[in-house]
Design a protein around this motif. Structure first.
Motif, PDB file in Angstrom:
ATOM      1  N   LYS A   1      41.838  31.482  41.525  1.00 50.22           N
ATOM      2  CA  LYS A   1      40.800  31.687  40.525  1.00 50.22           C
ATOM      3  C   LYS A   1      41.267  32.522  39.341  1.00 50.22           C
ATOM      4  CE  LYS A   1      37.997  29.598  40.692  1.00 50.22           C
ATOM      5  NZ  LYS A   1      37.847  28.139  40.868  1.00 50.22           N
ATOM      6  N   GLY A   2      42.448  33.130  39.462  1.00 53.45           N
ATOM      7  CA  GLY A   2      42.985  33.908  38.341  1.00 53.45           C
ATOM      8  C   GLY A   2      42.272  35.225  38.096  1.00 53.45           C
ATOM      9  N   HIS A   3      41.634  35.772  39.124  1.00 52.47           N
ATOM     10  CA  HIS A   3      40.984  37.072  38.943  1.00 52.47           C
ATOM     11  C   HIS A   3      42.001  38.201  38.912  1.00 52.47           C
ATOM     12  CE1 HIS A   3      37.157  35.231  39.232  1.00 52.47           C
ATOM     13  NE2 HIS A   3      37.206  34.969  40.530  1.00 52.47           N
ATOM     14  N   GLY A   4      41.661  39.275  38.222  1.00 51.33           N
ATOM     15  CA  GLY A   4      42.499  40.472  38.243  1.00 51.33           C
ATOM     16  C   GLY A   4      42.405  41.141  39.608  1.00 51.33           C
ATOM     17  N   LEU A   5      43.326  42.088  39.877  1.00 49.21           N
ATOM     18  CA  LEU A   5      43.387  42.701  41.199  1.00 49.21           C
ATOM     19  C   LEU A   5      42.078  43.390  41.580  1.00 49.21           C
ATOM     20  CD1 LEU A   5      46.987  44.218  41.413  1.00 49.21           C
ATOM     21  CD2 LEU A   5      46.177  41.935  41.993  1.00 49.21           C
ATOM     22  N   ARG A   6      41.494  44.103  40.627  1.00 41.87           N
ATOM     23  CA  ARG A   6      40.282  44.859  40.957  1.00 41.87           C
ATOM     24  C   ARG A   6      39.131  43.906  41.305  1.00 41.87           C
ATOM     25  NH1 ARG A   6      39.227  50.146  37.553  1.00 41.87           N
ATOM     26  NH2 ARG A   6      41.465  50.061  37.953  1.00 41.87           N
ATOM     27  N   GLU A   7      38.953  42.894  40.469  1.00 40.62           N
ATOM     28  CA  GLU A   7      37.878  41.943  40.701  1.00 40.62           C
ATOM     29  C   GLU A   7      38.111  41.184  42.012  1.00 40.62           C
ATOM     30  OE1 GLU A   7      37.418  39.154  37.556  1.00 40.62           O
ATOM     31  OE2 GLU A   7      35.525  38.370  38.352  1.00 40.62           O
ATOM     32  N   ALA A   8      39.384  40.821  42.251  1.00 43.29           N
ATOM     33  CA  ALA A   8      39.726  40.098  43.476  1.00 43.29           C
ATOM     34  C   ALA A   8      39.371  40.943  44.696  1.00 43.29           C
ATOM     35  CB  ALA A   8      41.206  39.742  43.487  1.00 43.29           C
ATOM     36  N   ARG A   9      39.598  42.247  44.585  1.00 46.54           N
ATOM     37  CA  ARG A   9      39.307  43.128  45.713  1.00 46.54           C
ATOM     38  C   ARG A   9      37.808  43.195  45.978  1.00 46.54           C
ATOM     39  NH1 ARG A   9      42.494  46.883  48.534  1.00 46.54           N
ATOM     40  NH2 ARG A   9      41.109  48.060  49.878  1.00 46.54           N
TER      41      ARG A   9
END
Lengths: 312, 240
Positions: free
Chosen positions: B107-115
Protein backbone atom coordinates in the motif's frame (compact mmCIF):
# COMPACT_ATOMS: atom_id res chain seq x y z
CA UNK A 1 24.85 -6.17 22.43
CA UNK A 2 21.75 -4.52 23.84
CA UNK A 3 20.54 -1.12 22.77
CA UNK A 4 21.94 0.94 25.65
CA UNK A 5 25.35 -0.68 25.58
CA UNK A 6 25.65 -0.23 21.84
CA UNK A 7 24.61 3.43 22.10
CA UNK A 8 27.24 4.10 24.74
CA UNK A 9 29.80 2.29 22.64
CA UNK A 10 28.84 4.28 19.54
CA UNK A 11 29.07 7.54 21.45
CA UNK A 12 32.50 6.70 22.89
CA UNK A 13 33.72 5.62 19.50
CA UNK A 14 32.43 8.78 17.86
CA UNK A 15 34.06 11.06 20.45
CA UNK A 16 37.35 9.18 20.14
CA UNK A 17 37.29 9.29 16.34
CA UNK A 18 36.73 13.05 16.28
CA UNK A 19 39.21 14.00 19.04
CA UNK A 20 42.04 11.62 18.09
CA UNK A 21 43.96 13.99 15.76
CA UNK A 22 44.22 16.55 18.56
CA UNK A 23 46.34 14.41 20.85
CA UNK A 24 47.60 11.37 18.93
CA UNK A 25 50.88 11.17 17.05
CA UNK A 26 51.46 10.17 13.44
CA UNK A 27 51.65 6.44 14.05
CA UNK A 28 48.37 6.01 15.97
CA UNK A 29 46.72 8.31 13.46
CA UNK A 30 47.90 6.13 10.62
CA UNK A 31 46.62 3.01 12.40
CA UNK A 32 43.28 4.70 13.02
CA UNK A 33 42.96 5.67 9.35
CA UNK A 34 43.60 2.10 8.35
CA UNK A 35 41.05 0.72 10.79
CA UNK A 36 38.41 3.24 9.76
CA UNK A 37 38.91 2.37 6.10
CA UNK A 38 38.31 -1.33 6.75
CA UNK A 39 35.49 -0.51 9.15
CA UNK A 40 33.64 1.42 6.46
CA UNK A 41 34.07 -1.48 4.05
CA UNK A 42 32.84 -3.92 6.71
CA UNK A 43 29.70 -1.81 7.19
CA UNK A 44 28.95 -1.79 3.46
CA UNK A 45 29.44 -5.56 3.25
CA UNK A 46 27.01 -6.01 6.11
CA UNK A 47 24.46 -3.69 4.48
CA UNK A 48 24.17 -5.99 1.47
CA UNK A 49 24.28 -9.08 3.69
CA UNK A 50 21.04 -7.89 5.30
CA UNK A 51 19.32 -8.90 2.06
CA UNK A 52 20.86 -12.39 2.34
CA UNK A 53 23.40 -11.77 -0.42
CA UNK A 54 27.01 -12.56 0.53
CA UNK A 55 29.37 -10.50 -1.60
CA UNK A 56 33.02 -11.37 -2.11
CA UNK A 57 33.37 -8.45 -4.49
CA UNK A 58 34.35 -5.66 -2.10
CA UNK A 59 37.92 -5.47 -3.40
CA UNK A 60 36.64 -5.37 -6.97
CA UNK A 61 34.46 -2.30 -6.45
CA UNK A 62 37.00 -0.69 -4.16
CA UNK A 63 39.62 -1.14 -6.90
CA UNK A 64 37.29 0.19 -9.58
CA UNK A 65 36.71 3.29 -7.49
CA UNK A 66 40.43 3.64 -6.84
CA UNK A 67 41.28 3.53 -10.55
CA UNK A 68 38.34 5.76 -11.50
CA UNK A 69 39.67 8.37 -9.09
CA UNK A 70 43.32 8.20 -10.04
CA UNK A 71 42.79 7.98 -13.81
CA UNK A 72 40.33 10.86 -13.80
CA UNK A 73 43.03 13.00 -12.18
CA UNK A 74 46.00 11.77 -14.19
CA UNK A 75 44.34 11.38 -17.59
CA UNK A 76 41.55 13.94 -17.46
CA UNK A 77 42.93 16.52 -15.06
CA UNK A 78 39.95 16.29 -12.70
CA UNK A 79 40.32 18.11 -9.38
CA UNK A 80 41.33 15.70 -6.60
CA UNK A 81 38.26 16.13 -4.39
CA UNK A 82 35.95 15.72 -7.38
CA UNK A 83 37.73 12.55 -8.46
CA UNK A 84 36.69 10.93 -5.15
CA UNK A 85 33.06 11.73 -5.88
CA UNK A 86 33.53 10.46 -9.41
CA UNK A 87 34.88 7.18 -7.98
CA UNK A 88 31.63 6.67 -6.10
CA UNK A 89 29.48 7.49 -9.11
CA UNK A 90 31.53 5.26 -11.38
CA UNK A 91 31.50 2.25 -9.03
CA UNK A 92 27.77 2.76 -8.46
CA UNK A 93 27.21 2.85 -12.21
CA UNK A 94 29.21 -0.32 -12.76
CA UNK A 95 27.20 -2.01 -9.99
CA UNK A 96 23.97 -0.84 -11.60
CA UNK A 97 24.88 -2.46 -14.91
CA UNK A 98 26.25 -5.73 -13.54
CA UNK A 99 23.45 -5.81 -10.98
CA UNK A 100 20.99 -6.44 -13.80
CA UNK A 101 23.00 -9.50 -14.73
CA UNK A 102 23.95 -11.00 -11.38
CA UNK A 103 21.16 -10.09 -8.94
CA UNK A 104 19.09 -13.00 -10.20
CA UNK A 105 21.69 -15.25 -8.57
CA UNK A 106 21.41 -16.34 -4.98
CA UNK A 107 23.55 -17.75 -2.19
CA UNK A 108 26.91 -19.15 -3.24
CA UNK A 109 26.29 -18.49 -6.93
CA UNK A 110 26.08 -14.78 -6.24
CA UNK A 111 29.14 -14.94 -3.97
CA UNK A 112 31.27 -16.75 -6.53
CA UNK A 113 30.30 -14.39 -9.33
CA UNK A 114 31.16 -11.32 -7.24
CA UNK A 115 34.51 -12.88 -6.41
CA UNK A 116 35.15 -13.53 -10.10
CA UNK A 117 34.08 -10.03 -11.10
CA UNK A 118 36.64 -8.49 -8.76
CA UNK A 119 39.32 -10.61 -10.36
CA UNK A 120 38.11 -9.72 -13.87
CA UNK A 121 38.32 -6.00 -13.08
CA UNK A 122 41.87 -6.50 -11.81
CA UNK A 123 42.93 -8.38 -14.95
CA UNK A 124 41.36 -5.79 -17.25
CA UNK A 125 43.22 -2.97 -15.53
CA UNK A 126 46.38 -5.06 -15.45
CA UNK A 127 46.24 -5.49 -19.22
CA UNK A 128 45.06 -2.07 -20.41
CA UNK A 129 48.66 -1.00 -20.14
CA UNK A 130 48.54 2.25 -22.07
CA UNK A 131 45.57 3.65 -20.21
CA UNK A 132 46.00 2.26 -16.72
CA UNK A 133 49.76 1.88 -16.48
CA UNK A 134 49.45 -1.90 -16.25
CA UNK A 135 51.03 -3.78 -13.35
CA UNK A 136 53.29 -0.83 -12.45
CA UNK A 137 50.23 1.28 -11.74
CA UNK A 138 49.70 5.02 -11.78
CA UNK A 139 51.24 7.73 -9.66
CA UNK A 140 49.71 11.15 -9.06
CA UNK A 141 52.55 13.62 -9.72
CA UNK A 142 50.67 16.61 -8.39
CA UNK A 143 47.21 17.32 -7.13
CA UNK A 144 47.03 14.87 -4.22
CA UNK A 145 44.33 15.98 -1.79
CA UNK A 146 45.51 18.23 1.03
CA UNK A 147 49.06 17.85 -0.29
CA UNK A 148 49.17 14.51 1.54
CA UNK A 149 49.01 16.08 5.01
CA UNK A 150 48.38 13.29 7.55
CA UNK A 151 45.91 15.21 9.73
CA UNK A 152 43.79 16.30 6.80
CA UNK A 153 43.80 12.81 5.32
CA UNK A 154 42.54 11.51 8.64
CA UNK A 155 39.48 13.76 8.31
CA UNK A 156 38.97 12.57 4.75
CA UNK A 157 38.87 8.91 5.80
CA UNK A 158 36.63 9.80 8.74
CA UNK A 159 34.27 11.49 6.27
CA UNK A 160 34.22 8.31 4.17
CA UNK A 161 33.38 6.31 7.30
CA UNK A 162 30.66 8.81 8.19
CA UNK A 163 29.07 8.24 4.77
CA UNK A 164 29.06 4.48 5.38
CA UNK A 165 27.59 4.85 8.89
CA UNK A 166 24.94 7.28 7.66
CA UNK A 167 23.93 4.98 4.80
CA UNK A 168 23.83 1.98 7.12
CA UNK A 169 21.66 3.85 9.62
CA UNK A 170 19.36 4.86 6.78
CA UNK A 171 19.09 1.18 5.80
CA UNK A 172 18.26 0.29 9.42
CA UNK A 173 15.69 2.97 10.14
CA UNK A 174 13.74 3.14 6.91
CA UNK A 175 11.51 0.78 4.95
CA UNK A 176 14.70 -0.61 3.41
CA UNK A 177 15.16 -2.53 6.67
CA UNK A 178 11.80 -4.22 6.13
CA UNK A 179 12.46 -4.93 2.47
CA UNK A 180 15.92 -6.46 2.95
CA UNK A 181 14.98 -8.48 6.03
CA UNK A 182 11.87 -9.86 4.34
CA UNK A 183 13.91 -10.81 1.26
CA UNK A 184 16.53 -12.50 3.44
CA UNK A 185 13.94 -14.44 5.45
CA UNK A 186 11.60 -15.53 2.70
CA UNK A 187 11.46 -14.26 -0.85
CA UNK A 188 8.07 -15.80 -1.59
CA UNK A 189 6.47 -14.11 1.41
CA UNK A 190 8.20 -10.88 0.48
CA UNK A 191 6.67 -10.93 -3.01
CA UNK A 192 3.24 -11.65 -1.61
CA UNK A 193 3.53 -8.54 0.52
CA UNK A 194 4.19 -6.42 -2.55
CA UNK A 195 7.98 -6.26 -2.34
CA UNK A 196 9.70 -5.85 -5.71
CA UNK A 197 12.70 -7.99 -4.79
CA UNK A 198 14.96 -7.09 -7.69
CA UNK A 199 14.48 -3.37 -7.16
CA UNK A 200 15.52 -3.48 -3.49
CA UNK A 201 18.48 -5.76 -4.15
CA UNK A 202 19.63 -3.41 -6.90
CA UNK A 203 19.31 -0.43 -4.57
CA UNK A 204 21.35 -2.16 -1.86
CA UNK A 205 23.99 -3.33 -4.35
CA UNK A 206 24.39 0.06 -6.02
CA UNK A 207 24.52 2.02 -2.75
CA UNK A 208 27.06 -0.31 -1.11
CA UNK A 209 29.17 -0.48 -4.27
CA UNK A 210 29.17 3.31 -4.63
CA UNK A 211 30.45 3.66 -1.06
CA UNK A 212 33.10 1.00 -1.69
CA UNK A 213 34.15 2.97 -4.78
CA UNK A 214 34.20 6.18 -2.75
CA UNK A 215 36.51 4.55 -0.21
CA UNK A 216 38.73 3.33 -3.05
CA UNK A 217 38.92 6.93 -4.27
CA UNK A 218 39.83 8.15 -0.81
CA UNK A 219 42.45 5.42 -0.54
CA UNK A 220 44.33 6.34 -3.72
CA UNK A 221 44.08 10.03 -3.02
CA UNK A 222 45.60 9.39 0.40
CA UNK A 223 48.56 7.49 -0.96
CA UNK A 224 48.89 9.11 -4.37
CA UNK A 225 49.29 5.90 -6.35
CA UNK A 226 47.45 2.78 -7.45
CA UNK A 227 48.62 -0.60 -8.68
CA UNK A 228 46.28 -3.48 -9.49
CA UNK A 229 47.80 -5.62 -6.75
CA UNK A 230 47.49 -2.88 -4.14
CA UNK A 231 43.91 -1.75 -4.71
CA UNK A 232 42.38 -5.10 -5.72
CA UNK A 233 44.07 -6.85 -2.80
CA UNK A 234 42.06 -9.71 -1.30
CA UNK A 235 42.59 -7.95 2.05
CA UNK A 236 39.87 -5.47 1.08
CA UNK A 237 37.41 -8.33 0.80
CA UNK A 238 38.56 -10.65 3.59
CA UNK A 239 39.35 -8.27 6.42
CA UNK A 240 35.99 -6.43 6.36
CA UNK A 241 34.27 -9.79 6.22
CA UNK A 242 36.17 -11.09 9.26
CA UNK A 243 35.47 -7.84 11.12
CA UNK A 244 31.74 -7.94 10.47
CA UNK A 245 31.51 -11.63 11.36
CA UNK A 246 33.41 -11.06 14.57
CA UNK A 247 31.45 -8.00 15.65
CA UNK A 248 28.04 -9.33 14.69
CA UNK A 249 26.23 -9.03 11.41
CA UNK A 250 22.99 -7.23 10.43
CA UNK A 251 23.85 -4.04 12.29
CA UNK A 252 25.97 -0.91 12.08
CA UNK A 253 27.60 -1.28 15.48
CA UNK A 254 28.67 -4.90 14.90
CA UNK A 255 31.16 -4.18 12.10
CA UNK A 256 32.39 -1.07 13.95
CA UNK A 257 33.05 -3.11 17.07
CA UNK A 258 34.68 -5.93 15.09
CA UNK A 259 36.89 -3.53 13.15
CA UNK A 260 38.21 -1.82 16.26
CA UNK A 261 38.93 -5.13 17.94
CA UNK A 262 40.49 -6.88 14.98
CA UNK A 263 42.30 -3.77 13.78
CA UNK A 264 44.03 -3.21 17.10
CA UNK A 265 44.87 -6.88 17.60
CA UNK A 266 46.34 -7.18 14.12
CA UNK A 267 48.38 -4.00 14.52
CA UNK A 268 49.84 -5.37 17.73
CA UNK A 269 50.51 -8.73 16.06
CA UNK A 270 52.16 -7.03 13.08
CA UNK A 271 54.77 -5.68 15.49
CA UNK A 272 55.20 -9.01 17.30
CA UNK A 273 55.14 -11.41 14.37
CA UNK A 274 55.12 -9.89 10.89
CA UNK A 275 52.30 -11.37 8.80
CA UNK A 276 51.01 -13.11 11.96
CA UNK A 277 47.87 -10.98 11.77
CA UNK A 278 46.79 -12.93 8.71
CA UNK A 279 46.80 -16.12 10.76
CA UNK A 280 44.56 -14.43 13.31
CA UNK A 281 42.07 -13.46 10.63
CA UNK A 282 42.01 -17.02 9.44
CA UNK A 283 41.46 -18.33 12.95
CA UNK A 284 38.64 -15.85 13.59
CA UNK A 285 36.80 -16.88 10.45
CA UNK A 286 37.25 -20.55 11.36
CA UNK A 287 36.11 -20.07 14.96
CA UNK A 288 33.08 -18.02 13.99
CA UNK A 289 32.06 -20.59 11.43
CA UNK A 290 32.72 -23.50 13.82
CA UNK A 291 30.39 -22.10 16.43
CA UNK A 292 27.70 -21.65 13.81
CA UNK A 293 27.18 -25.21 12.65
CA UNK A 294 25.49 -24.22 9.39
CA UNK A 295 28.23 -21.76 8.54
CA UNK A 296 27.47 -18.61 6.60
CA UNK A 297 24.06 -19.91 5.64
CA UNK A 298 22.90 -19.82 9.22
CA UNK A 299 23.90 -16.20 9.41
CA UNK A 300 21.78 -15.44 6.43
CA UNK A 301 18.73 -17.41 7.40
CA UNK A 302 18.46 -16.68 11.06
CA UNK A 303 20.05 -14.55 13.71
CA UNK A 304 21.64 -16.32 16.66
CA UNK A 305 20.02 -15.52 19.99
CA UNK A 306 21.57 -12.57 21.70
CA UNK A 307 23.29 -11.34 18.56
CA UNK A 308 20.22 -9.87 16.99
CA UNK A 309 21.07 -7.16 14.52
CA UNK A 310 17.80 -5.38 15.11
CA UNK A 311 18.49 -4.57 18.72
CA UNK A 312 22.18 -3.84 18.29
CA UNK B 1 -19.69 -8.63 -9.14
CA UNK B 2 -16.93 -10.89 -10.46
CA UNK B 3 -13.57 -10.07 -8.89
CA UNK B 4 -11.41 -12.76 -10.32
CA UNK B 5 -11.69 -15.33 -13.04
CA UNK B 6 -9.52 -17.77 -14.94
CA UNK B 7 -10.03 -19.29 -18.38
CA UNK B 8 -8.41 -22.57 -19.33
CA UNK B 9 -5.63 -21.94 -16.85
CA UNK B 10 -2.92 -24.56 -17.36
CA UNK B 11 0.42 -25.29 -15.77
CA UNK B 12 2.74 -28.00 -16.99
CA UNK B 13 5.87 -29.06 -15.14
CA UNK B 14 7.83 -30.93 -17.83
CA UNK B 15 5.51 -33.88 -18.51
CA UNK B 16 3.19 -33.36 -15.55
CA UNK B 17 0.06 -31.28 -16.02
CA UNK B 18 -0.43 -29.85 -12.52
CA UNK B 19 -3.33 -27.57 -13.45
CA UNK B 20 -5.33 -28.46 -16.54
CA UNK B 21 -7.64 -25.96 -18.28
CA UNK B 22 -9.28 -24.67 -15.12
CA UNK B 23 -11.92 -21.99 -15.62
CA UNK B 24 -13.58 -20.47 -12.60
CA UNK B 25 -14.65 -17.16 -11.11
CA UNK B 26 -15.00 -15.56 -7.69
CA UNK B 27 -17.48 -12.95 -6.67
CA UNK B 28 -17.19 -10.13 -4.18
CA UNK B 29 -18.23 -11.27 -0.71
CA UNK B 30 -18.02 -14.95 -1.62
CA UNK B 31 -16.15 -17.58 0.36
CA UNK B 32 -15.09 -20.30 -2.04
CA UNK B 33 -13.77 -23.68 -0.95
CA UNK B 34 -11.07 -25.28 -3.08
CA UNK B 35 -10.94 -28.99 -2.36
CA UNK B 36 -9.46 -32.11 -3.84
CA UNK B 37 -7.16 -34.99 -2.92
CA UNK B 38 -3.45 -34.50 -2.23
CA UNK B 39 -1.61 -33.58 -5.39
CA UNK B 40 -4.77 -32.37 -7.12
CA UNK B 41 -3.12 -29.03 -7.94
CA UNK B 42 -4.90 -26.80 -5.41
CA UNK B 43 -1.79 -25.01 -4.19
CA UNK B 44 -0.36 -24.78 -7.71
CA UNK B 45 -3.63 -23.17 -8.75
CA UNK B 46 -3.27 -20.52 -6.04
CA UNK B 47 0.39 -20.07 -6.88
CA UNK B 48 -0.64 -19.26 -10.45
CA UNK B 49 -3.26 -16.77 -9.37
CA UNK B 50 -0.94 -15.02 -6.91
CA UNK B 51 1.91 -14.97 -9.45
CA UNK B 52 4.40 -17.11 -7.53
CA UNK B 53 4.65 -19.24 -10.66
CA UNK B 54 3.62 -18.36 -14.20
CA UNK B 55 1.07 -20.36 -16.19
CA UNK B 56 1.84 -22.35 -19.33
CA UNK B 57 -1.47 -21.37 -20.93
CA UNK B 58 -4.73 -19.67 -20.19
CA UNK B 59 -5.92 -16.38 -18.80
CA UNK B 60 -6.25 -14.80 -15.36
CA UNK B 61 -8.43 -11.73 -15.09
CA UNK B 62 -8.71 -9.57 -11.98
CA UNK B 63 -11.36 -6.84 -11.92
CA UNK B 64 -11.44 -6.92 -15.70
CA UNK B 65 -7.67 -6.61 -16.14
CA UNK B 66 -5.53 -9.35 -17.66
CA UNK B 67 -2.96 -10.24 -14.98
CA UNK B 68 -1.88 -13.59 -16.42
CA UNK B 69 1.84 -12.76 -16.50
CA UNK B 70 1.96 -9.89 -14.03
CA UNK B 71 4.72 -10.17 -11.36
CA UNK B 72 3.59 -11.38 -7.94
CA UNK B 73 4.44 -8.17 -6.08
CA UNK B 74 2.35 -6.16 -8.52
CA UNK B 75 -0.64 -8.46 -7.98
CA UNK B 76 -0.20 -8.04 -4.22
CA UNK B 77 -0.35 -4.27 -4.67
CA UNK B 78 -3.51 -4.49 -6.73
CA UNK B 79 -5.28 -6.47 -4.04
CA UNK B 80 -4.59 -10.20 -4.30
CA UNK B 81 -3.28 -11.55 -0.99
CA UNK B 82 -2.63 -15.03 0.31
CA UNK B 83 -1.21 -17.13 3.11
CA UNK B 84 0.91 -20.24 2.69
CA UNK B 85 0.35 -23.87 3.53
CA UNK B 86 3.77 -24.01 5.19
CA UNK B 87 4.03 -21.09 7.56
CA UNK B 88 6.36 -18.37 6.34
CA UNK B 89 7.07 -16.01 9.22
CA UNK B 90 9.72 -13.36 8.59
CA UNK B 91 11.75 -14.55 11.53
CA UNK B 92 14.06 -11.56 11.89
CA UNK B 93 11.12 -9.21 12.23
CA UNK B 94 8.83 -8.99 15.26
CA UNK B 95 5.14 -9.86 15.18
CA UNK B 96 4.04 -6.30 14.50
CA UNK B 97 6.80 -5.76 11.93
CA UNK B 98 5.67 -8.87 10.04
CA UNK B 99 2.22 -7.37 9.72
CA UNK B 100 3.59 -3.93 8.77
CA UNK B 101 5.38 -5.33 5.71
CA UNK B 102 2.21 -5.68 3.65
CA UNK B 103 1.10 -2.19 4.55
CA UNK B 104 4.46 -0.65 3.69
CA UNK B 105 5.05 -2.31 0.33
CA UNK B 106 1.65 -3.27 -1.02
CA UNK B 107 0.00 0.00 0.00
CA UNK B 108 3.02 2.30 0.18
CA UNK B 109 2.29 3.57 3.68
CA UNK B 110 5.01 5.22 5.74
CA UNK B 111 6.41 3.33 8.73
CA UNK B 112 4.36 5.19 11.32
CA UNK B 113 1.07 4.79 9.47
CA UNK B 114 1.87 1.14 8.71
CA UNK B 115 2.42 0.53 12.41
CA UNK B 116 -0.87 2.11 13.39
CA UNK B 117 -2.70 0.05 10.80
CA UNK B 118 -0.88 -3.13 11.80
CA UNK B 119 -1.74 -2.56 15.46
CA UNK B 120 -5.40 -2.23 14.54
CA UNK B 121 -5.26 -5.44 12.49
CA UNK B 122 -3.56 -7.37 15.31
CA UNK B 123 -6.14 -6.08 17.74
CA UNK B 124 -8.92 -7.19 15.41
CA UNK B 125 -7.44 -10.69 15.21
CA UNK B 126 -6.80 -10.88 18.93
CA UNK B 127 -3.02 -10.79 18.71
CA UNK B 128 -1.15 -9.36 21.69
CA UNK B 129 2.48 -8.96 22.72
CA UNK B 130 3.20 -7.31 19.41
CA UNK B 131 6.92 -6.76 19.92
CA UNK B 132 7.68 -10.45 20.39
CA UNK B 133 10.00 -12.34 18.07
CA UNK B 134 8.16 -14.79 15.86
CA UNK B 135 10.07 -17.66 17.49
CA UNK B 136 8.04 -17.00 20.65
CA UNK B 137 4.65 -17.30 19.00
CA UNK B 138 2.33 -20.29 19.12
CA UNK B 139 1.19 -21.91 15.87
CA UNK B 140 -2.22 -20.30 16.31
CA UNK B 141 -0.61 -16.90 16.72
CA UNK B 142 1.58 -17.42 13.67
CA UNK B 143 -1.43 -18.40 11.56
CA UNK B 144 -3.27 -15.30 12.70
CA UNK B 145 -0.17 -13.20 12.07
CA UNK B 146 0.01 -14.50 8.50
CA UNK B 147 -3.63 -13.64 7.95
CA UNK B 148 -2.97 -10.18 9.41
CA UNK B 149 0.03 -9.76 7.10
CA UNK B 150 -2.11 -10.68 4.10
CA UNK B 151 -4.87 -8.30 5.25
CA UNK B 152 -2.31 -5.52 5.59
CA UNK B 153 -2.16 -5.55 1.78
CA UNK B 154 -5.77 -4.30 2.00
CA UNK B 155 -6.75 -6.98 -0.51
CA UNK B 156 -9.98 -7.54 -2.38
CA UNK B 157 -9.23 -11.20 -2.98
CA UNK B 158 -7.70 -13.37 -0.26
CA UNK B 159 -6.53 -16.99 -0.46
CA UNK B 160 -6.01 -19.07 2.66
CA UNK B 161 -3.98 -22.22 2.01
CA UNK B 162 -4.73 -24.74 4.78
CA UNK B 163 -4.79 -22.06 7.39
CA UNK B 164 -6.60 -24.35 9.87
CA UNK B 165 -4.05 -27.16 9.67
CA UNK B 166 -2.40 -27.88 13.02
CA UNK B 167 -5.02 -26.07 15.09
CA UNK B 168 -7.18 -27.64 17.79
CA UNK B 169 -10.97 -27.57 17.53
CA UNK B 170 -11.46 -24.44 19.64
CA UNK B 171 -8.88 -22.55 17.65
CA UNK B 172 -10.43 -23.77 14.40
CA UNK B 173 -13.85 -22.58 15.54
CA UNK B 174 -12.35 -19.18 16.43
CA UNK B 175 -10.63 -18.85 13.11
CA UNK B 176 -13.72 -19.82 11.10
CA UNK B 177 -15.70 -17.07 12.81
CA UNK B 178 -12.84 -14.66 12.27
CA UNK B 179 -12.55 -15.39 8.55
CA UNK B 180 -16.32 -15.05 8.12
CA UNK B 181 -16.34 -11.70 9.89
CA UNK B 182 -13.33 -10.43 7.95
CA UNK B 183 -14.85 -11.43 4.61
CA UNK B 184 -18.18 -9.85 5.45
CA UNK B 185 -16.83 -6.57 6.78
CA UNK B 186 -14.37 -6.08 3.94
CA UNK B 187 -16.53 -7.46 1.12
CA UNK B 188 -13.66 -9.82 0.32
CA UNK B 189 -13.68 -12.69 -2.10
CA UNK B 190 -12.01 -15.47 -0.11
CA UNK B 191 -10.59 -18.72 -1.51
CA UNK B 192 -10.02 -21.44 1.08
CA UNK B 193 -8.02 -24.62 0.61
CA UNK B 194 -8.88 -26.99 3.40
CA UNK B 195 -8.76 -30.71 4.05
CA UNK B 196 -11.14 -30.76 6.99
CA UNK B 197 -14.59 -31.10 5.44
CA UNK B 198 -16.32 -29.72 8.53
CA UNK B 199 -14.49 -26.45 8.00
CA UNK B 200 -15.45 -26.33 4.33
CA UNK B 201 -19.11 -27.04 5.17
CA UNK B 202 -19.30 -24.30 7.78
CA UNK B 203 -17.17 -21.67 6.14
CA UNK B 204 -17.82 -21.70 2.41
CA UNK B 205 -20.68 -20.59 0.22
CA UNK B 206 -19.55 -22.65 -2.74
CA UNK B 207 -16.79 -25.14 -3.53
CA UNK B 208 -14.78 -26.18 -6.55
CA UNK B 209 -13.23 -29.63 -6.71
CA UNK B 210 -9.89 -30.28 -8.38
CA UNK B 211 -8.60 -33.70 -9.27
CA UNK B 212 -5.36 -34.36 -11.14
CA UNK B 213 -5.32 -30.69 -12.13
CA UNK B 214 -8.83 -30.66 -13.56
CA UNK B 215 -11.91 -28.97 -12.22
CA UNK B 216 -14.36 -31.85 -11.88
CA UNK B 217 -17.23 -30.25 -10.00
CA UNK B 218 -18.48 -27.03 -8.52
CA UNK B 219 -21.47 -25.93 -6.51
CA UNK B 220 -22.73 -25.84 -2.94
CA UNK B 221 -20.91 -28.17 -0.55
CA UNK B 222 -24.05 -30.24 0.02
CA UNK B 223 -24.46 -30.89 -3.71
CA UNK B 224 -20.83 -31.43 -4.50
CA UNK B 225 -20.30 -33.82 -1.61
CA UNK B 226 -22.97 -36.10 -3.09
CA UNK B 227 -21.59 -35.93 -6.62
CA UNK B 228 -20.45 -39.52 -7.37
CA UNK B 229 -17.40 -38.38 -9.32
CA UNK B 230 -16.26 -36.21 -6.41
CA UNK B 231 -16.91 -38.93 -3.88
CA UNK B 232 -14.83 -41.35 -5.85
CA UNK B 233 -12.01 -38.98 -6.68
CA UNK B 234 -11.79 -37.42 -3.31
CA UNK B 235 -12.44 -40.34 -1.04
CA UNK B 236 -11.94 -43.34 -3.26
CA UNK B 237 -15.50 -44.46 -2.54
CA UNK B 238 -17.60 -44.32 0.64
CA UNK B 239 -19.39 -41.27 2.01
CA UNK B 240 -18.32 -37.77 2.91
Amino acid sequence: MNRTASRIFALLFGVLAVTLPFFAGDYPLQVARNIMMYMALAITWDMLLRSGQISFGIAGLFGIGAYAAILSVVRAGMPAWFSILFAAIFAGGVAFVIGFLILRLRAMYFSIVTLALGEIFRIIIHNLHDFTGGPEGVVIQKGVVFGGKANSLYWLVLAGLAVAVAASTWFEKSKIHFALTAIRNNEVSAKSSGIDIFRWLLLAFVVTSAIQGLLGGIFVQSYGFATPDAVFSADFTLLPLAMALLGGVYSTTGPIFGAVLLGLVSEWLKLKIPYGHLVVYGIIIVVVILFMPQGLRQLVRRTPHGADGRSA
Amino acid sequence: MIKLKTENLTKRFLGLVAVNKVSFSMEEGEILGIIGPNGAGKTTFINLISGIIMPSEGLIEYKGTDITYMPAHERARRGIARTYQLIHPLENLTLIENVMVGSIFAKGHGLREARTKAEALCHELGLTGLDRDTSRLSIFEIKKMEIARALANEPEVLFLDEVMAGLNSDETKDLIAMVQRIALERHLAVGVIEHVMGVIRELTHRVIVLEAGELIAEGKYEEVSKNPRVVEAYLGGGTV
